[in-house]
Scaffold this motif. Structure first.
Motif, short mmCIF file in Angstrom:
data_model
loop_
_atom_site.label_atom_id
_atom_site.label_comp_id
_atom_site.label_asym_id
_atom_site.label_seq_id
_atom_site.Cartn_x
_atom_site.Cartn_y
_atom_site.Cartn_z
N VAL A 108 103.49 54.02 14.73
CA VAL A 108 103.28 54.48 13.35
C VAL A 108 102.99 53.29 12.44
O VAL A 108 102.03 53.31 11.66
CB VAL A 108 104.50 55.27 12.84
N LEU A 109 103.79 52.24 12.55
CA LEU A 109 103.56 51.06 11.71
C LEU A 109 102.18 50.46 11.97
O LEU A 109 101.49 50.05 11.03
CB LEU A 109 104.63 50.00 11.95
N ASP A 110 101.80 50.38 13.23
CA ASP A 110 100.47 49.83 13.56
C ASP A 110 99.37 50.65 12.90
O ASP A 110 98.42 50.08 12.35
CB ASP A 110 100.26 49.80 15.08
N ALA A 111 99.50 51.96 12.94
CA ALA A 111 98.50 52.82 12.32
C ALA A 111 98.48 52.64 10.81
O ALA A 111 97.40 52.50 10.21
CB ALA A 111 98.76 54.28 12.68
N ILE A 112 99.64 52.61 10.19
CA ILE A 112 99.70 52.44 8.73
C ILE A 112 99.10 51.10 8.33
O ILE A 112 98.35 51.01 7.35
CB ILE A 112 101.15 52.57 8.23
N ARG A 113 99.41 50.05 9.07
CA ARG A 113 98.88 48.73 8.73
C ARG A 113 97.36 48.68 8.84
O ARG A 113 96.70 47.96 8.09
CB ARG A 113 99.52 47.68 9.62
N LYS A 114 96.79 49.42 9.77
CA LYS A 114 95.32 49.48 9.88
C LYS A 114 94.72 50.01 8.60
O LYS A 114 93.66 49.57 8.16
CB LYS A 114 94.89 50.34 11.05
N PHE A 115 95.40 50.98 8.02
CA PHE A 115 94.89 51.56 6.79
C PHE A 115 95.20 50.68 5.58
O PHE A 115 94.37 50.50 4.71
CB PHE A 115 95.50 52.95 6.56
#
Length: 117
Positions: A108-115
Motif C-alpha cells: 500500500v505504501l509503495d502504491a501511495i508513494r508512486k502517486f
C-alpha cells in the motif's frame, strides 16, 4: 498517473471504494495520502516486538478498520487475522500474521508513494 491506476494493485474493488467516498476520488486521495503518515502500523510493530497482546489487538483492529474504509481489503484481512490470533491466544500465528500485515502494508505504501511523488 491517475490514482486509480496506481492503487489498482492493492484495491480489489475500486468502484465500491470510490462510492464509499461519495464518488469523490479527491477525497479518497486525501485520506490515502494521510494514511502514509498514520502511526497505527508502527504501534502494531512495537506491540508485536514487545509481545504485548492487548496492544497488538488494539493496533491490528484499528488497522483493519482504516484499511477497510480505504478499500485496502487485503491489508484489512491480514489485520483481521492478527486480531483473531491474539483473541484466540495463538502466539504460534503471530509471526505469520505480522508478516502478512507487513507485506500488505508495504504494498500500500509503495502504491501511495508512486502517486504522491
Amino acid at each position: 498517473m491517475e490514482i486509480e491506476e496506481v492503487m489498482a494493485p492493492v484495491v480489489d474493488d475500486m468502484e465500491t471504494t470510490i462510492r464509499r467516498f461519495a464518488g469523490r476520488i479527491e477525497l479518497w486521495e486525501k485520506f490515502l495520502l494521510k494514511f502514509k503518515d498514520d502511526l497505527t502500523y508502527t504501534e502494531l510493530q512495537t506491540a508485536y516486538e514487545l509481545s504485548d497482546g492487548p496492544a497488538m489487538e488494539r493496533a491490528a483492529h484499528t488497522m483493519k478498520g482504516i484499511a477497510a474504509n480505504l478499500g485496502l481489503q487485503r491489508l484489512s484481512d491480514a489485520s483481521a487475522d492478527m486480531v483473531r490470533s491474539v483473541r484466540e491466544n495463538r502466539p504460534d500465528l503471530f509471526e505469520k500474521n505480522m508478516e502478512a500485515v507487513r507485506r500488505e502494508y508495504q504494498a500500500v505504501l509503495d502504491a501511495i508513494r508512486k502517486f504522491a511523488d
